[in-house]
Structures are given as C-alpha cells and as structure tokens.
Write an enzyme that holds these catalytic residues in place. Structure first.
Site, PDB file in Angstrom:
ATOM      1  N   THR A 295      -1.176  -0.409  -6.728  1.00 25.63           N
ATOM      2  CA  THR A 295      -1.006   0.924  -7.303  1.00 25.63           C
ATOM      3  C   THR A 295       0.446   1.385  -7.150  1.00 25.63           C
ATOM      4  O   THR A 295       1.190   0.884  -6.313  1.00 25.63           O
ATOM      5  CB  THR A 295      -1.920   1.941  -6.606  1.00 25.63           C
ATOM      6  OG1 THR A 295      -1.619   1.952  -5.207  1.00 25.63           O
ATOM      7  CG2 THR A 295      -3.385   1.587  -6.798  1.00 25.63           C
TER       8      THR A 295
ATOM      9  N   CYS B 291       0.848  -1.189   0.000  1.00 27.75           N
ATOM     10  CA  CYS B 291       0.000   0.000   0.000  1.00 27.75           C
ATOM     11  C   CYS B 291       0.890   1.248   0.000  1.00 27.75           C
ATOM     12  O   CYS B 291       1.736   1.416   0.888  1.00 27.75           O
ATOM     13  CB  CYS B 291      -0.931   0.036   1.207  1.00 27.75           C
ATOM     14  SG  CYS B 291      -1.930   1.548   1.218  1.00 27.75           S
TER      15      CYS B 291
END
Lengths: 220, 270
Positions: free
Chosen positions: B181, B117
C-alpha cells in the site's frame, strides 16, 4: 460459515432512514450473529441476522450508496455468514434497540424470554410488534422505567450515543451487554479492522463479539 | 522457481492467517501469504483502522500480530501452500527473526519480508531509506535463510522499485511482491486518518512497478498486487510480466473473485 446469495422478498420502510429487507431463503443462525453483504462499494457491510414476518431479514439504515443500493436496487445479494458469536441467555431479559436492530430483535424473541423496547429518533411508519418510543426524551423515560424493573440481563444495540446513555443508566446492573458496530471488512477475523478498545486490550467485534459486557468496554 | 497452481496468492494482511480458505475453493488458491509477523507481539493501531472511498481503501491496522516466538510455536497449518511474511522494527530485529525462522523455514514454500508497511513508526517502510544499510540487510538475510525462496515486499516510497529490485536481485533474492500500500490520508468528518492506500486506485501504480522491474530483471519472480478485482485486472498484470497475481482488498468485496481469477489462471498456465 459459507458464501451464498439471498433473494429479496419484500422491503418495508421503518422510519425516515431505516428499512427492513426480507429474503426468500433461510439460514441457521443464533441471535446476535451477523452476515456480510456485498454492495457496489469496495467492502461488504455487516448486518445483524433476524426475522420479519417469519422470513429471514435484515434491517438496513441508509447511510450512503451501498446501503441505498441494498434497499432500492438489488434483487439478489451476495453474502457470507453466519458470523460472530451467538448470544443466548436464560432468565428474563430486556432488549433496548434502535430501529436498525428490529429484525434482530425477532431472532431474540425466538430463542429467549425478552422484552423489547425500540427507541427511534424519527416517527415509526410500521407496526414493529414491539413497544416503541419516539424521541430522546421519551426514550430516556422508558430507559429509567426499564432500569427499575430489574431484569436478569439487559442488551443494548443501537448508535454509540444510545449505548452511552444506556450504560450510564444500567451500569449498576448485574449483566449488561452491548452489541457493537464497528467498521468491518472481512467479518471472519482476517483483516483486524474491526478493533475495539476494551479493558482487556484490543478486541475484534467480528470474532470476539459482536456482543460484549458493558464493564469490559472503554467508555471514555 | 516457485510453482504455484494457479499462480494466485492471497496477500499478506487481508488474508490474515488463512481464514478466507473457509470461504474459497482451495483448488483456485496457489498460496496464502500470512499476515506479517514481527519480532515482538504487536497490538496494532487504535481504531478506527479502516475507511473507504470510491476507488480506494485506507487501512491503519498497524501489523497486529502475536510476535515471531508465538507464531513459531503454533504455526498455521493451511490446506494450501503457505508463504510466511515477516517484518522487523530495526535492522537487528530482521536478522533475529531470520535466525529464529531458519529451522522452520521449510514449512513454507517461500518467505516474504515486508520492507514497506506504511502503518508503523519504526521499521516497515522506513527500513529502505538508507540504501546501503538495506543492501547489507538483504545480503545478511539471504545468508541466514540460504535455502528459502526469498521475496521482498516493497512499496513505491523510499526508493525506486527498479533500484530495490536491483539490490534484491544482486543479493540473491528470488522474488518481489509489487507493491505494498501507499501512504495516504483522508479527512473523515473533520478527523484526519492516516494509513495505507489499496484498492483500484493502486492498480496503475503497481502495473508500472511490475513493468519496470520485469523488463530489467526478468528472472525475478514478481507477485503483482494492487487493485486486482477481476479477470481483466489479472490479464493486465500478466501482460506486464507478473509471474503471480496477488489478491488483497478484493477479498473484502467478494471472496468469490478468487475462484474466477484462479480458474482463468489455471486455464492459461496449463
């Protein structure tokens, strides 16, 4: 809540940048609820559900290519809804809105005893069916007048600056509510992107709102 | 081996705790990967939390979640197979989570650990910076959750994905989600917004990651994720070896795309 397609029926220009889009279909919803509409962009956009001329309708402020596409190019719109919590109140209410909420106001009129005041920064090109004032000074004067009338409840739906001005004037009242706009991606409580700071911590506009009490919001 | 029918997962984060199942025909969802749950509850980052550009989304949610204890007390009961996702802020928290989860791990078809993350100050992406420490962590998590199908979710930062895959494979992990991401920044109306980039911009990066990992470790189960918005995108991921297709940000554009891709995957994997 479900997925559906909406067929555009009519488009009406409200002022410089805001339009009303009405649809052939209808869905059941409560005042305050919204739907998410697909555009050519990557994320669906939220619009308050309402009526225009007795038809299901949304008000669209053109901010970029997505909203421009909804108004000028689309014929059928993919959407999902109704979303968020409905707002139905007894007593006499006052609804202070920008032109972007005029269709929502007709949904309020259907369910509640409410006076509607529209504040527009630019001239209004359409008879909205509600008392309408143009310009900041005229709106402030009207706001003070509405404040003196002492309604059972007030609800404000518009830009952040309009919300702040209204809160300053109305914060002594018993019940003052705000229908918030935040960037939203899912509308159903999954993504957590529509966070807003409140006096009770982070809340989500899509599932906890979109209507919040004024005293619960962080105004600084 | 993980047998998902279809091999399509709704990815951790965008899929929340299964809310999208109210809008999607379950027959076309192989599994839902739940939102990453951390050791302690997290309120997430202050708004604004998301912005978009022509080919990307930038999110800064910050792992908002109720914490592992609350999560385990009230496990989501979904109508489709469920993959749990966990993340710690420290080495020790990852281990504590694994110990707490062990008794309920059978409720999930797989357990994913998020090592990537980009939106938290501690843990997340930073956990892989010390390779040896991360290798030990993988081994210890494998030992604790010895019966679970374990999936490591990594990004492209911190270390090469093929090196991450090698460490996961040698530690006995079953799969990887490629990729999370990527750290990004946009300037919006004069304000800097930091977050994780997703959307179409991520697809060539993720395809390369899947390709590099699958050609070295064909037995690792790989969920390919990044910019899947169409059946054509899914085909590209299958071509480079993905075992399953992950759909994340595309949910925000059209949840119906899940049914189109799921239908296609059921057909080709019949």
């Amino acid at each position: 809540m479900e997925r559906f397609c909406l067929t555009k029926r009519d488009v009406f220009r409200v002022n410089e940048d805001t339009w009303i889009v009405s649809f052939e279909e209808t869905i059941d919803f409560l005042p305050g609820q919204f739907l998410m509409v697909e555009t050519p962009k990557l994320v669906r956009k939220p619009f308050a559900l309402g009526y225009w001329g007795g038809h299901l309708a949304i008000s669209v402020q053109i901010k970029g290519v997505g909203t421009s596409w909804i108004v000028h190019e689309s014929k059928r719109l993919k959407a999902h809804g109704p979303l968020g919590n409905g707002f139905v109140k007894p007593g006499k209410g006052a609804l202070l809105i920008s032109p972007t909420c005029v269709t929502m106001a007709w949904a309020f009129k259907k369910f509640m005893d409410v006076d509607v005041i529209v504040g527009s920064r630019t001239p209004v090109l359409l008879d909205l069916g509600f008392e309408t004032v143009v310009g900041d000074e005229a709106f402030l004067e009207k706001l003070r007048e509405v404040s003196r009338k002492d309604y059972d409840w007030y609800l404000v739906a518009g830009s952040r600056s309009m919300e702040k001005v209204c809160w300053e004037e109305l914060k002594g009242k018993r019940e003052v509510y705000f229908s918030l706009e935040e960037y939203m991606a899912c509308g159903i409580g999954a993504c957590k992107s529509c966070a807003t700071l409140t006096n009770f911590g982070i809340k989500h506009v899509c599932t906890d709102g979109p209507v919040f009490r004024g005293e619960d919001l962080c105004w600084s | 081996m993980l047998e998902l029918k279809p091999p399509l997962v709704l990815l951790s984060g965008p899929a929340g705790f299964g809310e999208y199942l109210k809008l999607i025909d379950h027959r076309f969802v192989g599994a839902v990967v739940l939102k990453t749950v951390t050791f302690k509850p997290r309120g997430g980052n202050p708004p604004p939390r998301m912005a978009e550009g022509p080919f990307f989304l930038l999110n800064s949610i910050g792992l908002e979640n109720p914490g592992v204890l609350s999560f385990l007390e009230d496990l989501p009961k979904l109508a489709v197979p469920t993959i749990a996702s966990f993340g710690g802020e420290t080495y020790e928290e990852y281990l504590e989570i694994a110990k707490l989860v062990k008794d309920k791990a059978k409720e999930f078809v797989a357990v994913e650990f998020n090592f990537s993350c980009p939106n938290v100050k501690e843990g997340g992406l930073t956990i892989v910076r010390d390779k040896e420490k991360w290798r030990r962590l993988l081994v210890e998590l494998r030992e604790i959750l010895d019966d679970s199908f374990l999936i490591a979710k990594v990004g492209i930062e911190g270390l090469f994905v093929e090196d991450a895959a090698e460490m996961a494979y040698q530690a006995g992990w079953n799969g990887m989600t490629l990729v999370n991401t990527v750290r990004g920044l946009i300037v919006d109306k004069g304000k800097i917004l930091l977050g994780g980039l997703s959307g179409p911009i991520l697809k060539p990066i993720a395809l390369r990651a899947v390709y590099e990992v699958k050609r070295r470790f064909p037995n690792l189960y790989v969920i390919g994720s990044g910019g899947v918005y169409s059946v054509e995108d899914a085909k590209d991921y299958l071509m480079v070896g993905a075992d399953a297709i992950g759909i994340g940000s595309a949910l925000f554009k059209d949840p119906g795309i899940v049914e189109e891709i799921g239908r296609y995957l059921l057909e080709v994997r019949r």
